[in-house]
Design a protein around this motif. Structure first.
Motif, PDB file in Angstrom:
ATOM      1  N   GLN A   1       0.836  -1.196   0.000  1.00  0.00           N
ATOM      2  CA  GLN A   1       0.000   0.000   0.000  1.00  0.00           C
ATOM      3  C   GLN A   1       0.877   1.256   0.000  1.00  0.00           C
ATOM      4  O   GLN A   1       2.076   1.189   0.257  1.00  0.00           O
ATOM      5  N   VAL A   2       0.262   2.385  -0.285  1.00  0.00           N
ATOM      6  CA  VAL A   2       1.017   3.653  -0.352  1.00  0.00           C
ATOM      7  C   VAL A   2       1.681   3.943   0.987  1.00  0.00           C
ATOM      8  O   VAL A   2       2.844   4.345   1.054  1.00  0.00           O
ATOM      9  N   VAL A   3       0.938   3.757   2.082  1.00  0.00           N
ATOM     10  CA  VAL A   3       1.488   3.927   3.429  1.00  0.00           C
ATOM     11  C   VAL A   3       1.670   2.550   4.040  1.00  0.00           C
ATOM     12  O   VAL A   3       0.717   1.768   4.118  1.00  0.00           O
ATOM     13  N   SER A   4       2.883   2.243   4.448  1.00  0.00           N
ATOM     14  CA  SER A   4       3.171   0.933   5.034  1.00  0.00           C
ATOM     15  C   SER A   4       3.470   1.084   6.521  1.00  0.00           C
ATOM     16  O   SER A   4       2.720   1.739   7.234  1.00  0.00           O
ATOM     17  N   ALA A   5       4.564   0.503   6.961  1.00  0.00           N
ATOM     18  CA  ALA A   5       4.912   0.583   8.384  1.00  0.00           C
ATOM     19  C   ALA A   5       5.305   1.998   8.773  1.00  0.00           C
ATOM     20  O   ALA A   5       5.954   2.710   8.010  1.00  0.00           O
ATOM     21  N   THR A   6       4.889   2.408   9.953  1.00  0.00           N
ATOM     22  CA  THR A   6       5.356   3.657  10.559  1.00  0.00           C
ATOM     23  C   THR A   6       5.664   3.372  12.024  1.00  0.00           C
ATOM     24  O   THR A   6       5.062   2.472  12.625  1.00  0.00           O
TER      25      THR A   6
ATOM     26  N   ALA B   1       7.478  -5.854  11.861  1.00  0.00           N
ATOM     27  CA  ALA B   1       7.473  -4.622  11.079  1.00  0.00           C
ATOM     28  C   ALA B   1       7.772  -4.978   9.637  1.00  0.00           C
ATOM     29  O   ALA B   1       8.748  -5.670   9.346  1.00  0.00           O
ATOM     30  N   SER B   2       6.920  -4.511   8.729  1.00  0.00           N
ATOM     31  CA  SER B   2       7.115  -4.809   7.312  1.00  0.00           C
ATOM     32  C   SER B   2       6.586  -3.651   6.485  1.00  0.00           C
ATOM     33  O   SER B   2       5.559  -3.056   6.815  1.00  0.00           O
ATOM     34  N   GLY B   3       7.306  -3.341   5.405  1.00  0.00           N
ATOM     35  CA  GLY B   3       6.977  -2.182   4.593  1.00  0.00           C
ATOM     36  C   GLY B   3       7.772  -0.990   5.090  1.00  0.00           C
ATOM     37  O   GLY B   3       7.745  -0.665   6.274  1.00  0.00           O
ATOM     38  N   ASN B   4       8.555  -0.370   4.213  1.00  0.00           N
ATOM     39  CA  ASN B   4       9.431   0.737   4.606  1.00  0.00           C
ATOM     40  C   ASN B   4      10.499   0.313   5.602  1.00  0.00           C
ATOM     41  O   ASN B   4      10.926   1.115   6.447  1.00  0.00           O
ATOM     42  N   VAL B   5      10.917  -0.943   5.536  1.00  0.00           N
ATOM     43  CA  VAL B   5      12.042  -1.405   6.352  1.00  0.00           C
ATOM     44  C   VAL B   5      13.082  -1.944   5.371  1.00  0.00           C
ATOM     45  O   VAL B   5      13.183  -3.146   5.141  1.00  0.00           O
TER      46      VAL B   5
ATOM     47  N   PRO C   1      13.749 -14.217  17.373  1.00  0.00           N
ATOM     48  CA  PRO C   1      12.819 -14.464  16.272  1.00  0.00           C
ATOM     49  C   PRO C   1      11.420 -14.922  16.670  1.00  0.00           C
ATOM     50  O   PRO C   1      10.490 -14.798  15.886  1.00  0.00           O
ATOM     51  N   GLY C   2      11.273 -15.444  17.873  1.00  0.00           N
ATOM     52  CA  GLY C   2       9.950 -15.829  18.338  1.00  0.00           C
ATOM     53  C   GLY C   2       9.119 -14.664  18.817  1.00  0.00           C
ATOM     54  O   GLY C   2       7.919 -14.812  19.078  1.00  0.00           O
ATOM     55  N   ARG C   3       9.747 -13.486  18.917  1.00  0.00           N
ATOM     56  CA  ARG C   3       9.074 -12.283  19.401  1.00  0.00           C
ATOM     57  C   ARG C   3       9.019 -11.163  18.370  1.00  0.00           C
ATOM     58  O   ARG C   3       8.043 -10.412  18.310  1.00  0.00           O
ATOM     59  N   VAL C   4      10.083 -11.037  17.588  1.00  0.00           N
ATOM     60  CA  VAL C   4      10.206  -9.897  16.668  1.00  0.00           C
ATOM     61  C   VAL C   4      10.708 -10.372  15.314  1.00  0.00           C
ATOM     62  O   VAL C   4      11.650 -11.184  15.244  1.00  0.00           O
ATOM     63  N   ARG C   5      10.098  -9.858  14.252  1.00  0.00           N
ATOM     64  CA  ARG C   5      10.592 -10.097  12.899  1.00  0.00           C
ATOM     65  C   ARG C   5      10.591  -8.776  12.128  1.00  0.00           C
ATOM     66  O   ARG C   5       9.745  -7.901  12.370  1.00  0.00           O
ATOM     67  N   LEU C   6      11.508  -8.692  11.197  1.00  0.00           N
ATOM     68  CA  LEU C   6      11.577  -7.568  10.270  1.00  0.00           C
ATOM     69  C   LEU C   6      11.362  -8.123   8.871  1.00  0.00           C
ATOM     70  O   LEU C   6      12.152  -8.943   8.405  1.00  0.00           O
ATOM     71  N   GLY C   7      10.281  -7.723   8.222  1.00  0.00           N
ATOM     72  CA  GLY C   7       9.953  -8.274   6.924  1.00  0.00           C
ATOM     73  C   GLY C   7      10.422  -7.402   5.786  1.00  0.00           C
ATOM     74  O   GLY C   7      10.303  -6.177   5.849  1.00  0.00           O
TER      75      GLY C   7
END
Length: 253
Positions: free
Chosen positions: A176-181, A203-207, A231-237
């Motif tokens: 989408q035009v606006v992703s993660a913020t 968090a995914s999009g704009n990363v 990785p069981g708590r946080v991911r960066l996509g």
């Protein structure tokens, strides 16, 4: 204070092991998915997961197993990217992906229905998808926060997702035009903290760069502490973040 002084290299190493490497294009091919799985294994460590369309879940799992990388999870994105309202379609996609080798499912929440006033289909869809995941399959719910926009709506959807059994809450599809913020990330993280649930954050999009990844890692650490960065708590996509992380770690393409 130690977090402020943490070197780019140290942050890049942390981010690498939290990375969910994605390829979610309509024109993806067998060759592209095999290459994605090969990229997941780097000279400085493996990423956490690869995220693919359901039809490639089996291929991704077999490829990673052949590479002796069973620990790298395969995530299949269902109801992607438009977040439709058909529960039967989601059930079918989820069942097929799990049967062919997916470890986890990433469900795009029916955000259009939510904005159109349907407050029930989202919860029903998550519950149905969770049931098809079985006991071993983790479920991510992607909220498309850039479209939902209103903090109260986002918070309400977070509560629904957690109540219906989400394993992770994710900011956006990146389509989408606006992703993660950072603002949206804080809403998701506060909902997790508020309900005391054992739910992770993605968090995914704009990363795409180390500096962008650092922002989200700091948001998590500021609320939950450094022990959450696993990785069981946080991911960066993302698809392009890996290149920047490797550059900071001295690995040339």
């Amino acid at each position: 204070m130690s977090r402020v002084l943490e070197s780019d290299e140290a942050v890049a190493q942390k981010a690498l092991r939290l990375l969910e490497l994605t390829s979610l294009n309509a024109d993806d091919t067998t060759e592209r998915i095999i290459a994605l799985c090969e990229r997941a294994l780097t000279p400085v460590g493996n990423v956490a997961a690869v995220c693919v369309l359901p039809r490639f879940a089996g291929l991704a799992r077999r490829t990673l197993d052949d590479l002796l990388a069973r620990e790298v999870k395969v995530v299949a994105a269902v109801n992607f990217p438009n977040g439709g309202a058909s529960i039967s379609t989601v059930e079918s996609e989820t069942r097929a992906a799990m049967l062919t080798g997916a470890d986890e499912i990433d469900l795009v929440y029916p955000f259009h229905a939510q904005l159109g006033g349907d407050k029930t289909v989202g919860g029903d869809m998550i519950a149905a998808c969770k049931a098809k995941c079985g006991r071993r399959g983790l479920l991510t719910v992607t909220l498309e926060t850039g479209v939902l926009r209103d903090p109260q709506i986002i918070h309400q959807v977070c509560r629904t997702a957690i109540r219906e059994g989400a394993s992770f809450l994710k900011t956006s599809t990146g389509k989408q035009v606006v992703s993660a913020t950072p603002q949206a990330a804080r809403i998701l993280i506060e909902a997790i903290a508020e309900l005391g649930a054992q739910v992770g954050f993605k968090a995914s999009g704009n990363v795409r760069t180390l500096s962008e990844a650092r922002i989200y890692l700091d948001v998590v650490q500021n609320r939950f502490g450094p022990f959450w960065l696993e990785p069981g708590r946080v991911r960066l996509g993302g698809a392009s973040l890996l290149d920047d992380l490797l550059a900071h770690l001295g690995v040339r393409p």
